[in-house]
Design a protein around this motif. Structure first.
Motif, PDB file in Angstrom:
ATOM      1  N   ASP A   1       0.854  -1.191   0.000  1.00  0.00           N
ATOM      2  CA  ASP A   1       0.000   0.000   0.000  1.00  0.00           C
ATOM      3  C   ASP A   1       0.893   1.246   0.000  1.00  0.00           C
ATOM      4  O   ASP A   1       1.779   1.379   0.844  1.00  0.00           O
ATOM      5  CB  ASP A   1      -0.892  -0.031   1.247  1.00  0.00           C
ATOM      6  N   ILE A   2       0.662   2.156  -0.959  1.00  0.00           N
ATOM      7  CA  ILE A   2       1.564   3.306  -1.088  1.00  0.00           C
ATOM      8  C   ILE A   2       1.385   4.329   0.026  1.00  0.00           C
ATOM      9  O   ILE A   2       2.234   5.185   0.208  1.00  0.00           O
ATOM     10  CB  ILE A   2       1.448   3.998  -2.476  1.00  0.00           C
ATOM     11  N   PHE A   3       0.298   4.236   0.803  1.00  0.00           N
ATOM     12  CA  PHE A   3       0.089   5.181   1.901  1.00  0.00           C
ATOM     13  C   PHE A   3       0.372   4.570   3.272  1.00  0.00           C
ATOM     14  O   PHE A   3       0.929   5.220   4.136  1.00  0.00           O
ATOM     15  CB  PHE A   3      -1.329   5.748   1.864  1.00  0.00           C
ATOM     16  N   THR A   4      -0.017   3.300   3.474  1.00  0.00           N
ATOM     17  CA  THR A   4       0.157   2.701   4.804  1.00  0.00           C
ATOM     18  C   THR A   4       1.374   1.788   4.887  1.00  0.00           C
ATOM     19  O   THR A   4       1.831   1.478   5.987  1.00  0.00           O
ATOM     20  CB  THR A   4      -1.080   1.868   5.192  1.00  0.00           C
ATOM     21  N   GLY A   5       1.884   1.312   3.739  1.00  0.00           N
ATOM     22  CA  GLY A   5       3.036   0.404   3.759  1.00  0.00           C
ATOM     23  C   GLY A   5       2.658  -1.038   4.042  1.00  0.00           C
ATOM     24  O   GLY A   5       3.523  -1.898   4.173  1.00  0.00           O
ATOM     25  N   LYS A   6       1.345  -1.346   4.130  1.00  0.00           N
ATOM     26  CA  LYS A   6       0.906  -2.719   4.402  1.00  0.00           C
ATOM     27  C   LYS A   6       1.064  -3.581   3.151  1.00  0.00           C
ATOM     28  O   LYS A   6       0.861  -3.116   2.041  1.00  0.00           O
ATOM     29  CB  LYS A   6      -0.552  -2.740   4.839  1.00  0.00           C
ATOM     30  N   LYS A   7       1.379  -4.863   3.380  1.00  0.00           N
ATOM     31  CA  LYS A   7       1.548  -5.815   2.281  1.00  0.00           C
ATOM     32  C   LYS A   7       0.189  -6.458   1.983  1.00  0.00           C
ATOM     33  O   LYS A   7      -0.462  -6.960   2.892  1.00  0.00           O
ATOM     34  CB  LYS A   7       2.563  -6.862   2.714  1.00  0.00           C
ATOM     35  N   LEU A   8      -0.225  -6.412   0.719  1.00  0.00           N
ATOM     36  CA  LEU A   8      -1.502  -7.005   0.317  1.00  0.00           C
ATOM     37  C   LEU A   8      -1.261  -7.956  -0.857  1.00  0.00           C
ATOM     38  O   LEU A   8      -0.358  -7.738  -1.654  1.00  0.00           O
ATOM     39  CB  LEU A   8      -2.488  -5.904  -0.109  1.00  0.00           C
ATOM     40  N   GLU A   9      -2.097  -8.998  -0.952  1.00  0.00           N
ATOM     41  CA  GLU A   9      -1.957  -9.962  -2.042  1.00  0.00           C
ATOM     42  C   GLU A   9      -3.286 -10.170  -2.751  1.00  0.00           C
ATOM     43  O   GLU A   9      -4.346 -10.018  -2.152  1.00  0.00           O
ATOM     44  CB  GLU A   9      -1.475 -11.318  -1.491  1.00  0.00           C
ATOM     45  N   ASP A  10      -3.202 -10.535  -4.046  1.00  0.00           N
ATOM     46  CA  ASP A  10      -4.408 -10.803  -4.819  1.00  0.00           C
ATOM     47  C   ASP A  10      -4.086 -11.799  -5.925  1.00  0.00           C
ATOM     48  O   ASP A  10      -2.968 -11.802  -6.452  1.00  0.00           O
ATOM     49  CB  ASP A  10      -4.934  -9.503  -5.429  1.00  0.00           C
ATOM     50  N   ILE A  11      -5.033 -12.637  -6.262  1.00  0.00           N
ATOM     51  CA  ILE A  11      -4.880 -13.581  -7.379  1.00  0.00           C
ATOM     52  C   ILE A  11      -5.991 -13.304  -8.386  1.00  0.00           C
ATOM     53  O   ILE A  11      -7.161 -13.270  -8.020  1.00  0.00           O
ATOM     54  CB  ILE A  11      -4.943 -15.043  -6.895  1.00  0.00           C
ATOM     55  N   VAL A  12      -5.606 -13.041  -9.639  1.00  0.00           N
ATOM     56  CA  VAL A  12      -6.563 -12.657 -10.682  1.00  0.00           C
ATOM     57  C   VAL A  12      -6.269 -13.467 -11.939  1.00  0.00           C
ATOM     58  O   VAL A  12      -5.102 -13.649 -12.288  1.00  0.00           O
ATOM     59  CB  VAL A  12      -6.394 -11.142 -11.018  1.00  0.00           C
ATOM     60  N   PRO A  13      -7.302 -13.960 -12.641  1.00  0.00           N
ATOM     61  CA  PRO A  13      -7.048 -14.596 -13.943  1.00  0.00           C
ATOM     62  C   PRO A  13      -6.363 -13.603 -14.887  1.00  0.00           C
ATOM     63  O   PRO A  13      -6.749 -12.435 -14.940  1.00  0.00           O
ATOM     64  CB  PRO A  13      -8.449 -14.957 -14.450  1.00  0.00           C
ATOM     65  N   SER A  14      -5.334 -14.063 -15.613  1.00  0.00           N
ATOM     66  CA  SER A  14      -4.502 -13.130 -16.393  1.00  0.00           C
ATOM     67  C   SER A  14      -5.265 -12.439 -17.521  1.00  0.00           C
ATOM     68  O   SER A  14      -4.855 -11.384 -17.990  1.00  0.00           O
ATOM     69  CB  SER A  14      -3.280 -13.846 -16.962  1.00  0.00           C
TER      70      SER A  14
END
Length: 159
Positions: A64-77
């Motif tokens: 996250d560019i504001f909080t610095g938290k690490k986030l993950e996501d899985i999306v069909p390409s």
């Protein structure tokens, strides 16, 4: 037909969208992506092969560019992801108020007084010390999806 006047709410952003769609397979490392409604910088991308019935999947790890938290996501390409419009603007620091807000000078000569000091302790210390020493400081403000935050600092010499 009636003669009454109609009043409409005006929006300052002229209807511009906060994000734009981009195919998941084309998003690369160091790009930006929206994960869980937060603007993130992509730090890792991995693509899995297609299964017997289906799509290749892209696994994104973003910070996250504001909080610095690490986030993950899985999306069909083949699917679209939201990519935030990220802007970076430099302003000259004029003043720091007691309540934690900064007063900044824009390029047009106006002042911008609606930004708080950053939450990052290291950057906060540099800004406060530099301002106390009377240095001419220029702060970089990152804005995306209706949020703004000071993200960097430059010293352009003594006043």
């Amino acid at each position: 037909m009636s003669d009454e006047e109609h009043h409409f709410e005006s929006k300052a952003d002229a209807g511009a969208s906060k994000t734009f769609p981009q195919q998941a397979g084309t998003i690369r490392k160091n790009g930006y992506i929206v994960i869980k409604n937060r603007p993130c910088k992509v730090v890792e991308v991995s693509t899995s092969k297609t299964g017997k019935h289906g799509h290749a999947k892209c696994h994104f790890v973003g910070i996250d560019i504001f909080t610095g938290k690490k986030l993950e996501d899985i999306v069909p390409s083949s699917h679209n992801c939201d990519v935030p419009h990220v802007n970076r603007t430099d302003y000259q620091l004029i003043d720091i108020s007691e309540d934690g807000f900064v007063s900044l000078l824009t390029e047009s000569g106006d002042t911008k007084d609606d930004l708080r000091l950053p939450t990052d302790d290291n950057l906060l210390k540099q800004i406060k010390e530099g301002f106390a020493e009377g240095k001419d400081l220029v702060v970089s403000v990152m804005s995306a999806m209706g949020e703004e935050q000071i993200c960097a600092l430059k010293d352009i010499g003594p006043k």
